[in-house]
Design a protein around this motif. Sequence first.
Motif, short mmCIF file in Angstrom:
data_model
loop_
_atom_site.label_atom_id
_atom_site.label_comp_id
_atom_site.label_asym_id
_atom_site.label_seq_id
_atom_site.Cartn_x
_atom_site.Cartn_y
_atom_site.Cartn_z
N PHE A 344 -5.32 -0.82 -5.09
CA PHE A 344 -5.27 -2.28 -4.94
C PHE A 344 -5.14 -2.68 -3.48
CE2 PHE A 344 -0.71 -1.25 -5.41
CZ PHE A 344 -0.16 -1.95 -4.35
N SER A 345 -4.89 -1.71 -2.59
CA SER A 345 -4.77 -2.01 -1.17
C SER A 345 -5.49 -0.95 -0.36
CB SER A 345 -3.29 -2.06 -0.74
OG SER A 345 -3.19 -2.26 0.66
N GLN A 360 -1.01 7.18 -4.87
CA GLN A 360 -1.36 6.70 -6.19
C GLN A 360 -0.88 5.26 -6.36
OE1 GLN A 360 -3.17 8.33 -8.89
NE2 GLN A 360 -3.21 6.13 -9.32
N ASP A 361 -1.76 4.40 -6.81
CA ASP A 361 -1.41 3.02 -7.13
C ASP A 361 -1.25 2.87 -8.64
OD1 ASP A 361 -1.60 2.56 -4.48
OD2 ASP A 361 -3.35 1.25 -4.56
N PHE A 362 -0.30 2.02 -9.04
CA PHE A 362 0.04 1.83 -10.44
C PHE A 362 -0.01 0.36 -10.82
CE2 PHE A 362 1.95 5.82 -9.24
CZ PHE A 362 1.83 6.64 -10.35
N ALA A 363 -0.18 0.13 -12.14
CA ALA A 363 -0.19 -1.24 -12.66
C ALA A 363 0.79 -1.34 -13.83
CB ALA A 363 -1.59 -1.64 -13.12
N HIS A 364 1.49 -2.48 -13.90
CA HIS A 364 2.36 -2.79 -15.03
C HIS A 364 2.08 -4.25 -15.39
CE1 HIS A 364 5.68 -3.20 -17.71
NE2 HIS A 364 6.42 -3.93 -16.88
N THR A 426 -6.38 -10.46 4.58
CA THR A 426 -6.56 -10.73 3.15
C THR A 426 -5.36 -10.39 2.29
OG1 THR A 426 -7.57 -8.54 2.82
CG2 THR A 426 -9.05 -10.37 3.34
N GLN A 427 -4.37 -9.66 2.82
CA GLN A 427 -3.28 -9.19 1.97
C GLN A 427 -2.01 -8.99 2.80
OE1 GLN A 427 -3.53 -5.12 0.38
NE2 GLN A 427 -3.13 -5.94 -1.68
N THR A 471 4.09 -2.76 -2.35
CA THR A 471 3.65 -3.73 -3.35
C THR A 471 3.20 -5.00 -2.64
OG1 THR A 471 4.30 -4.80 -5.43
CG2 THR A 471 5.91 -4.85 -3.66
N PRO A 472 2.32 -5.80 -3.25
CA PRO A 472 1.91 -7.06 -2.62
C PRO A 472 3.09 -8.03 -2.52
CG PRO A 472 0.34 -6.42 -4.33
CD PRO A 472 1.53 -5.52 -4.48
#
Length: 508
Positions: A344-345, A360-364, A426-427, A471-472
């Motif tokens: 995501f980044s 490693q990027d994760f999603a919840h 952008t972030q 994290t964002p």
Amino acid sequence: MRMQTRLLWWFGAFVLLSVFLWPSFASIVAIWERSETFAHGFLVVPIVLFLIWRKRHGLSLLDYGTDWRALPILAGTGFVWLLARLIDVAVIEQLAAVLMVPILVWLIFGLAAVRYLGFPLAFLFFAVPMGEWLVPPLMDFTASFTVFLLRLSGLPVYWEGTFFSIPSGDWSVVAACSGIRYLIASVFLGVLYAYLNYHALWRRLLFIALAALTPILANGLRAYLIVMIGHLSDMRLAVGVDHLIYGWVFFGLVMFLLFALGNLWSDAERPSLTEAAPPAFEVRKIQPASLTHETLGLVLGLLLLVVWPLLGIWIESRAAAEREWPGHQIASELVNWSPMDTDFSAWTPRFLESSATWRQDFAHGNERAGVYLALYGQGSGEMVNSEHVLVIQKDPVWRSIEQARRSVDLGDGMQRVTETRLKSTTQSLLVWDWYWTNGYQTSSPQLAKLQEAWILLSGQRLNQARIALYTPIELKAEPARARLETFARALLPRLEIHLRALTENRDD
């Protein structure tokens, strides 16, 4: 013991010092060669030899004798050298190596010789390339000083850390603009000038203080003038290589004025090619020691020169082979957090010379968090290093906005982490990073180094990791902190199990 014999002992000791501590001295010269900041190091030894030659008449009046009191100091310095080498603290290793030179003079020729040659021997420490830790505070000072003068000049300024914008363009204070080169060069010349031109201690100290303060203020003024030249020329001047040329011309002018001012209150007519004889208390006769007593002290000194490097070689030879990091297994074990196929980044920290890395990027649900892990151990690079950064200077996309130490709840009690805010066009990211050494966790690089030293000296295998969670972040930091805490409580127990398993396998 005859003087010729004592000189032979000194030659033998110097050869042993050069051979067994060659990596330390070679690393010093390598930095002289590649860094303009420390290129003055090539002048240090010739200057020291010249300063000793000026004292040649007084040297013939001294009474020499082996001084056993130098032995424990030599042993302690050797231990510090070994410790610094094992944990890769180059500046301490180099300082300890250089310090052994005056200690050997003390041992072989006596305390009176060290006192009489005090300044030339102390001047040797300018050979050690040190002072880079001053770069961040100097950058901050230069940025704040420049912004202050710009606002005083009536220009509107938007200021974030070392980045600032004025109506005509954007500017940033990078490491090359910190003024560290000017500061080190000024102090180097100022100390030598004060010694040669003043007799009174207070005059010498005052001039050295001016030599240290002047380049800091002058660099801030230089940065302001460069920004103003760029602003008034519609960003046509002082934005390229001419910016550096203006800086050195300005520095040369400031140094000329400093030394011209210093010459006005000199209490010496001019530097002499010879110095006066040593004080009477230094040439008093000492009780002669037996030849056996002196020889035994010198032999012990030579043994202390070689025991620490040999011990270091033995410890470093015990490095173990690295194991593959089970990143995919850890990712599959997390509860409520699913590994993402795409990041995501685009941000990635620069942790160099690691034996392995895992990103490693994760999603919840709609929440996103990621981990970057760099593994270190015996045989790999050093985990704690000033070159390991979250964002490099002059990064075309990312910049570090704010950094602070923070205590956070990672599930097994409060843990100190370094919290950094990163920003691109952008972030924005909130990053927590810290060090892991054989189960010991800290955000302090100094404590991480001490723990590393204890593990190596106790004979254990070294296993280290630099951990970064990110994290964002939106307008407020609290939701991002809460998200990182939740993510850390899910990830870190599994991470700890595999890191400890890696350590146990290395011990087998």
